[in-house]
Design an enzyme around this catalytic site. Structure first.
Site, short mmCIF file in Angstrom:
data_model
loop_
_atom_site.label_atom_id
_atom_site.label_comp_id
_atom_site.label_asym_id
_atom_site.label_seq_id
_atom_site.Cartn_x
_atom_site.Cartn_y
_atom_site.Cartn_z
N ARG A 38 -18.74 109.98 -9.20
CA ARG A 38 -18.15 109.38 -8.01
C ARG A 38 -17.96 110.41 -6.90
O ARG A 38 -18.08 110.09 -5.71
CB ARG A 38 -16.79 108.72 -8.34
CG ARG A 38 -16.12 108.08 -7.12
CD ARG A 38 -14.91 107.24 -7.52
NE ARG A 38 -13.90 108.02 -8.20
CZ ARG A 38 -12.97 108.76 -7.58
NH1 ARG A 38 -12.95 108.83 -6.25
NH2 ARG A 38 -12.07 109.42 -8.27
N TYR A 90 -24.93 89.23 10.90
CA TYR A 90 -24.56 88.98 9.51
C TYR A 90 -23.11 88.50 9.44
O TYR A 90 -22.21 89.13 10.01
CB TYR A 90 -24.77 90.25 8.70
CG TYR A 90 -24.40 90.13 7.25
CD1 TYR A 90 -24.86 89.07 6.47
CD2 TYR A 90 -23.58 91.08 6.64
CE1 TYR A 90 -24.51 88.96 5.14
CE2 TYR A 90 -23.24 90.98 5.30
CZ TYR A 90 -23.70 89.92 4.56
OH TYR A 90 -23.36 89.81 3.25
N ASP A 162 -27.76 97.76 12.58
CA ASP A 162 -28.18 97.19 11.31
C ASP A 162 -29.70 97.01 11.39
O ASP A 162 -30.19 96.17 12.13
CB ASP A 162 -27.48 95.86 11.07
CG ASP A 162 -27.75 95.30 9.67
OD1 ASP A 162 -28.86 95.53 9.14
OD2 ASP A 162 -26.87 94.63 9.10
N LYS A 187 -32.08 94.03 0.26
CA LYS A 187 -33.14 93.22 0.86
C LYS A 187 -34.51 93.91 0.70
O LYS A 187 -34.93 94.16 -0.42
CB LYS A 187 -32.80 92.96 2.32
CG LYS A 187 -31.37 92.49 2.59
CD LYS A 187 -31.00 91.20 1.90
CE LYS A 187 -29.71 90.58 2.40
NZ LYS A 187 -28.50 91.38 2.23
#
Length: 382
Positions: A38, A90, A162, A187
């Site tokens: 992490r 979006y 984006d 995507k």
């Protein structure tokens, strides 16, 4: 760029393998080294970030989803920052902005019609961050990134773009003046509808450090398998994109003359109002198009009648998907009968036959020649 993110040297695998490890053996006391995934990442994250960063032209940070990537950019802003965002964008972005504004004014948002140049530039003059989505979802509007970036720089504002619809192969916003580029690698980059992952690419190295810190403390880390799948998918992005957008252009042209279809929205069509701007700042017109039917009931019936094209949300996979976006909350600006079609790798004639049958016009003959042939530029294979 074909070697970006790949191991090198004799005896190394051709691709970075999956490293399903949360922690690693520590270096000698006081020495820097990878200890906890992490905090320090994994080889899979680093390989993916290296590839996408090279394609976009800046340092990249990977996240657990596209939404996590969006949230990380917004979290860089001070409390009360003014954010300008597109009306057509979006839904997750606008939902996050609304939640933050309602929660004690974490930021203040102004939603604008990005096709109204006067309204857009007036909003930019009073902004701390301008968020662009171009081409937009699902109306396929195209905004001039360089023009907005110049206005934002004059106002002291940052610009985030984006770039999910265009992908790094068709558009590079950092080269047009943007400060951040966001991708939902879920995507087209992943390309197979089997993962969630997001990426942010930034202009300044210090912003990469800040984004990495946000990922660490928020725990928005991608999984080892997801990073591996996204990197593997990115290797075939150029090949998939070439076929998918050629098919998208052909379907857009055929739909535009179909008697049951109203407006077709695809910037690759020469008469599309966004064509000139898209041709100026993009290297192709993408794999998504939208077309309008008379009403919601007609659109829903077409979705139900399709057999090759899947009635499903999301986009960018090897399989074609279609959705009536106006059914979702917050999409009141979208025509009720508009369908968004994400074109996959199926044969164009199979897709056309499916659409033609669902539209109720089986006798329509497909035109023999296409005038829209967008291509992926040579040398862009990742």
């Amino acid at each position: 760029m074909a070697t970006a993110g790949r191991p090198s040297g004799p005896g190394q695998p051709l691709n970075v393998p999956i490293v399903p490890a949360s922690n690693f053996r520590a270096a000698p006391s006081g020495a820097a080294g990878r200890e906890y995934s992490r905090d320090d990442g994994t080889p899979g994250w680093e390989a993916l970030e290296g590839l996408i960063g090279e394609l976009e032209g800046g340092p990249a940070v990977s996240f657990s989803s596209g939404m996590a990537a969006i949230a990380a950019v917004l979290e860089l802003l001070p409390v009360g920052a003014r954010v300008v965002a597109p009306r057509d964008s979006y839904t997750g972005l606008r939902g996050l902005l609304a939640d933050g504004e309602a929660a004690g004014g974490r930021w203040r948002s102004r939603i604008v019609d990005m096709t109204d140049a006067g309204d857009l530039l007036a909003a930019v003059a009073d902004a701390d961050l301008v968020w662009l989505e171009t081409p937009s979802n699902p109306l396929l509007d195209v905004v001039g990134i360089a023009e907005v970036a110049r206005a934002a720089a004059a106002a002291g504002a940052l610009v985030a773009v984006d770039n999910t619809f265009a992908t790094p192969l068709l558009q590079n916003p950092l080269g047009l003046g943007a400060d951040f580029v966001v991708h939902s690698a879920t995507k087209s980059i992943g390309g197979h509808s089997d993962l969630l992952l997001g990426l942010v690419v930034c202009r300044r190295p210090e912003d990469r450090a800040r984004l990495s810190r946000r990922r660490e403390v928020a725990g928005a880390t991608p999984g080892a398998l997801e990073a591996f799948l996204a990197l593997r998918g990115a290797r075939t992005l150029a090949v998939r994109l070439r076929q998918e957008q050629e098919t998208a252009g052909e379907l857009a042209r055929r739909l535009a003359v179909h008697p049951a279809v109203g407006r077709v929205r695809y910037p690759g069509l020469p008469d599309d109002p966004n064509h000139a701007r898209a041709a100026e700042q993009m290297r192709g017109f993408g794999t998504v198009l939208s077309f309008e039917l008379p009403d919601a009931a007609t659109a829903d019936a077409v979705c139900a009648a399709l057999a090759v094209i899947s009635h499903a949300t999301s986009l960018g996979g090897v399989e074609s998907t279609i959705e009536r976006r106006a059914k979702l909350p917050g999409q009141e600006h979208i025509p009720a009968g508009l369908l968004r079609l994400s074109v996959g790798c199926e044969h164009v004639e199979d897709l056309w036959a499916d659409l033609r049958t669902a539209l109720g016009d089986p006798a329509t003959e497909a035109p023999a020649e296409s005038t829209v042939r967008p291509t992926v530029p040579a040398g862009s294979h990742p």
